[in-house]
Motif scaffolding. Structure first.
Motif, PDB file in Angstrom:
ATOM      1  N   ARG A 104       0.817  -1.216   0.000  1.00  0.00           N
ATOM      2  CA  ARG A 104       0.000   0.000   0.000  1.00  0.00           C
ATOM      3  C   ARG A 104       0.854   1.271   0.000  1.00  0.00           C
ATOM      4  N   ALA A 105       2.170   1.130   0.270  1.00  0.00           N
ATOM      5  CA  ALA A 105       3.063   2.285   0.183  1.00  0.00           C
ATOM      6  C   ALA A 105       3.600   2.459  -1.245  1.00  0.00           C
ATOM      7  N   GLY A 106       3.185   1.560  -2.158  1.00  0.00           N
ATOM      8  CA  GLY A 106       3.622   1.673  -3.546  1.00  0.00           C
ATOM      9  C   GLY A 106       4.965   1.013  -3.831  1.00  0.00           C
ATOM     10  N   LEU A 107       5.426   0.170  -2.905  1.00  0.00           N
ATOM     11  CA  LEU A 107       6.714  -0.496  -3.081  1.00  0.00           C
ATOM     12  C   LEU A 107       6.507  -1.947  -3.504  1.00  0.00           C
ATOM     13  N   ARG A 124      11.474  -5.062   0.370  1.00  0.00           N
ATOM     14  CA  ARG A 124      10.750  -4.194  -0.548  1.00  0.00           C
ATOM     15  C   ARG A 124      11.736  -3.497  -1.483  1.00  0.00           C
ATOM     16  N   TRP A 148      11.278   9.186  -2.011  1.00  0.00           N
ATOM     17  CA  TRP A 148      11.688   8.299  -3.106  1.00  0.00           C
ATOM     18  C   TRP A 148      10.540   7.369  -3.482  1.00  0.00           C
ATOM     19  N   ARG A 158      16.910   7.345  -7.638  1.00  0.00           N
ATOM     20  CA  ARG A 158      16.009   7.228  -6.479  1.00  0.00           C
ATOM     21  C   ARG A 158      15.409   5.830  -6.362  1.00  0.00           C
ATOM     22  N   THR A 159      16.267   4.821  -6.540  1.00  0.00           N
ATOM     23  CA  THR A 159      15.819   3.434  -6.429  1.00  0.00           C
ATOM     24  C   THR A 159      16.642   2.722  -5.358  1.00  0.00           C
ATOM     25  N   ILE A 210      12.089  -0.084  -4.133  1.00  0.00           N
ATOM     26  CA  ILE A 210      11.532   1.146  -4.702  1.00  0.00           C
ATOM     27  C   ILE A 210      11.778   1.089  -6.197  1.00  0.00           C
ATOM     28  N   PRO A 238       6.686   6.089  -4.063  1.00  0.00           N
ATOM     29  CA  PRO A 238       5.502   6.770  -4.589  1.00  0.00           C
ATOM     30  C   PRO A 238       4.457   6.984  -3.488  1.00  0.00           C
TER      31      PRO A 238
END
Lengths: 143, 143
Positions: A4-7, A132, B113, A82-83, A134, B115
């Motif tokens: 849910r954090a987009g990761l 996780r 970083w 930014r990964t 990014i 999303p």
């Protein structure tokens, strides 16, 4: 899978692979009722993280029969993309006292980076492992 | 100064300088009575570490009026020189609610970083800061 954090949620197999490759991890514990963290080098052996510590060190005391977290990560240091990714183990830490296990631990490629004698071995069970990643931003990372 | 583990103890000024330069740090907290750690990007402002989190996130809950640790480090990833440093802050974490402080926080260069929308700001007081450096081994790092 995306959380849910987009990761991106990493598979257990991928977490294990990344953990095994990392040169340095960070052990997270409690020291006199305060959160504490210390980088250490380590080995992965028999589904456990093995670290070497000095007798009577803060870490030897803290990781003696306690639940700790152990983290490895890698991020784009320059920040251009930014990964990055991180993997966290939560498990029971205990000194290795069994003679057979101790013999095995001594045969691992586990030379401490820091100076000094570190002849105690701590074993952290890989009971829970998660990770996780990014992903590159859809906007290409422009600021 | 060298500590009893054989590591160079960094001055508070040097710790602060290294902290300010690091792109990613790790916040250490307690999550449902277990040790937890999460990498985040951050800014240093007004003697505090500022991070952005999503409302109702694990981090927003955990860093709401609690003592946390915050760590940055850098190690020779290839392991050739077996050198590196780490800096740890221990301090009180709380959400920024004061309108003036919130306005200042929003002006920081602090784009997440990961999303997703992260419009809550957490402030970690730099009350205790300490750091150590692993010096190159006297044997030149030969294995």
């Amino acid at each position: 899978m995306i959380d849910r954090a987009g990761l991106e949620v990493l598979s257990e197999e991928e977490c294990f692979r990344l953990l095994t490759k990392a040169p340095i991890g960070r052990i997270v514990f409690t020291d006199r009722a305060l959160p504490a963290i210390q980088p250490v080098n380590f080995a992965v052996h028999d589904r456990a993280v093995i670290i070497r510590v000095a007798a009577n060190s803060r870490l030897a005391t803290a990781a003696s029969n306690a639940v700790v977290a152990f983290e490895v990560d890698e991020f784009d240091r320059d920040g251009g993309t930014r990964t990055g990714w991180d993997v966290v183990v939560v498990g029971h830490a205990a000194p290795i006292t069994d003679p057979d296990q101790l013999r095995e631990a001594r045969q691992l490629d586990l030379r401490p980076w820091a100076p000094g004698i570190r002849e105690h071995y701590i074993r952290i069970d890989l009971r829970m492992i998660s990770g996780r990643r990014i992903l590159p931003a859809a906007d290409g990372g422009t600021a």
